[in-house]
Design a protein around this motif. Structure first.
Motif, PDB file in Angstrom:
ATOM      1  N   TYR A 184       0.851  -1.181   0.000  1.00 48.45           N
ATOM      2  CA  TYR A 184       0.000   0.000   0.000  1.00 48.45           C
ATOM      3  C   TYR A 184       0.891   1.235   0.000  1.00 48.45           C
ATOM      4  CZ  TYR A 184      -3.959  -2.999   0.769  1.00 48.45           C
ATOM      5  OH  TYR A 184      -4.916  -3.953   0.614  1.00 48.45           O
ATOM      6  N   TYR A 185       0.598   2.161  -0.889  1.00 47.91           N
ATOM      7  CA  TYR A 185       1.392   3.368  -1.060  1.00 47.91           C
ATOM      8  C   TYR A 185       0.491   4.568  -0.842  1.00 47.91           C
ATOM      9  CZ  TYR A 185       4.154   6.946  -3.481  1.00 47.91           C
ATOM     10  OH  TYR A 185       4.841   8.083  -3.801  1.00 47.91           O
ATOM     11  N   GLY A 186       0.824   5.375   0.151  1.00 48.43           N
ATOM     12  CA  GLY A 186       0.027   6.552   0.472  1.00 48.43           C
ATOM     13  C   GLY A 186      -0.532   6.438   1.871  1.00 48.43           C
ATOM     14  N   SER A 187      -1.141   7.519   2.321  1.00 48.88           N
ATOM     15  CA  SER A 187      -1.701   7.585   3.666  1.00 48.88           C
ATOM     16  C   SER A 187      -3.200   7.323   3.630  1.00 48.88           C
ATOM     17  CB  SER A 187      -1.439   8.975   4.264  1.00 48.88           C
ATOM     18  OG  SER A 187      -2.088   9.105   5.498  1.00 48.88           O
ATOM     19  N   MET A 188      -3.674   6.531   4.570  1.00 50.99           N
ATOM     20  CA  MET A 188      -5.109   6.245   4.651  1.00 50.99           C
ATOM     21  C   MET A 188      -5.901   7.474   5.073  1.00 50.99           C
ATOM     22  SD  MET A 188      -5.487   3.283   3.499  1.00 50.99           S
ATOM     23  CE  MET A 188      -7.119   2.740   3.930  1.00 50.99           C
ATOM     24  N   GLU A 189      -5.237   8.525   5.529  1.00 48.98           N
ATOM     25  CA  GLU A 189      -5.897   9.775   5.874  1.00 48.98           C
ATOM     26  C   GLU A 189      -6.209  10.613   4.635  1.00 48.98           C
ATOM     27  OE1 GLU A 189      -3.267  11.567   8.663  1.00 48.98           O
ATOM     28  OE2 GLU A 189      -3.692  10.078  10.209  1.00 48.98           O
ATOM     29  N   ASP A 190      -5.541  10.324   3.531  1.00 50.55           N
ATOM     30  CA  ASP A 190      -5.779  11.032   2.269  1.00 50.55           C
ATOM     31  C   ASP A 190      -6.992  10.441   1.563  1.00 50.55           C
ATOM     32  OD1 ASP A 190      -3.600  12.691   2.640  1.00 50.55           O
ATOM     33  OD2 ASP A 190      -2.232  11.388   1.537  1.00 50.55           O
ATOM     34  N   PRO A 191      -7.564  11.156   0.593  1.00 51.28           N
ATOM     35  CA  PRO A 191      -8.748  10.631  -0.115  1.00 51.28           C
ATOM     36  C   PRO A 191      -8.453   9.406  -0.986  1.00 51.28           C
ATOM     37  CG  PRO A 191      -8.445  12.978  -0.570  1.00 51.28           C
ATOM     38  CD  PRO A 191      -7.282  12.525   0.236  1.00 51.28           C
ATOM     39  N   TYR A 192      -7.189   9.222  -1.392  1.00 49.87           N
ATOM     40  CA  TYR A 192      -6.819   8.107  -2.275  1.00 49.87           C
ATOM     41  C   TYR A 192      -5.554   7.430  -1.779  1.00 49.87           C
ATOM     42  CZ  TYR A 192     -10.100  10.226  -5.519  1.00 49.87           C
ATOM     43  OH  TYR A 192     -11.234  10.731  -6.082  1.00 49.87           O
ATOM     44  N   VAL A 193      -5.424   6.156  -2.115  1.00 49.23           N
ATOM     45  CA  VAL A 193      -4.246   5.357  -1.811  1.00 49.23           C
ATOM     46  C   VAL A 193      -4.030   4.388  -2.974  1.00 49.23           C
ATOM     47  CG1 VAL A 193      -5.447   3.527  -0.567  1.00 49.23           C
ATOM     48  CG2 VAL A 193      -3.120   4.087   0.070  1.00 49.23           C
ATOM     49  N   ILE A 194      -2.812   3.920  -3.135  1.00 40.98           N
ATOM     50  CA  ILE A 194      -2.482   2.951  -4.189  1.00 40.98           C
ATOM     51  C   ILE A 194      -2.304   1.574  -3.556  1.00 40.98           C
ATOM     52  CG2 ILE A 194      -0.717   2.198  -5.835  1.00 40.98           C
ATOM     53  CD1 ILE A 194      -2.140   4.520  -6.974  1.00 40.98           C
ATOM     54  N   ARG A 195      -2.866   0.568  -4.191  1.00 38.00           N
ATOM     55  CA  ARG A 195      -2.674  -0.832  -3.788  1.00 38.00           C
ATOM     56  C   ARG A 195      -1.925  -1.525  -4.917  1.00 38.00           C
ATOM     57  NH1 ARG A 195      -5.788  -5.532  -4.906  1.00 38.00           N
ATOM     58  NH2 ARG A 195      -5.362  -7.162  -3.417  1.00 38.00           N
ATOM     59  N   LEU A 196      -0.776  -2.103  -4.597  1.00 31.87           N
ATOM     60  CA  LEU A 196       0.011  -2.865  -5.560  1.00 31.87           C
ATOM     61  C   LEU A 196      -0.044  -4.326  -5.136  1.00 31.87           C
ATOM     62  CD1 LEU A 196       2.517  -0.233  -4.966  1.00 31.87           C
ATOM     63  CD2 LEU A 196       2.246  -0.847  -7.333  1.00 31.87           C
ATOM     64  N   GLU A 197      -0.401  -5.189  -6.054  1.00 35.21           N
ATOM     65  CA  GLU A 197      -0.442  -6.623  -5.754  1.00 35.21           C
ATOM     66  C   GLU A 197       0.554  -7.338  -6.652  1.00 35.21           C
ATOM     67  OE1 GLU A 197      -3.455 -10.443  -5.670  1.00 35.21           O
ATOM     68  OE2 GLU A 197      -4.205  -8.516  -6.354  1.00 35.21           O
TER      69      GLU A 197
END
Length: 101
Positions: A27-40
């Motif tokens: 997971y890239y980014g903060s969960m407090e922000d409106p969006y986050v990146i998920r890399l699988e």
């Protein structure tokens, strides 16, 4: 008198944003922000005894907990290699966060 220490968990970061790995998901980014990146990490290859990510699914997701999982997914693609996947992930996240600022 016993001292209580506040433990703060430090995360790795990439370009100033948190980077958290759980198994084959990053997971890239903060969960407090409106969006986050998920890399699988879909597949890996081994070279000289070291495993490398081969195929990586990239997903831009909204962090709103009230959205259904289907509506949370904004964009997705599959890239060859973690470096290329992180490159597109950073671009997508920066653009999404700049629209909401």
């Amino acid at each position: 008198m016993a001292e209580t220490k506040k433990q703060e968990q430090e995360f790795f970061s990439y370009k100033g944003k948190p980077l958290v790995r759980c198994g084959n998901e990053i997971y890239y980014g903060s969960m407090e922000d409106p969006y986050v990146i998920r890399l699988e990490i879909k597949t890996t290859t081994e070279k000289d005894g070291v495993e490398f990510a081969d195929k990586v699914a990239v997903q831009l997701m909204a962090t709103d907990p009230y959205l259904s999982p289907r509506r949370q997914l904004v964009k997705s693609c599959e890239k060859n290699g973690l470096y290329v996947a992180m490159d597109i992930a950073d671009i997508w996240l920066e653009r999404a966060l700049s629209k909401k600022a």
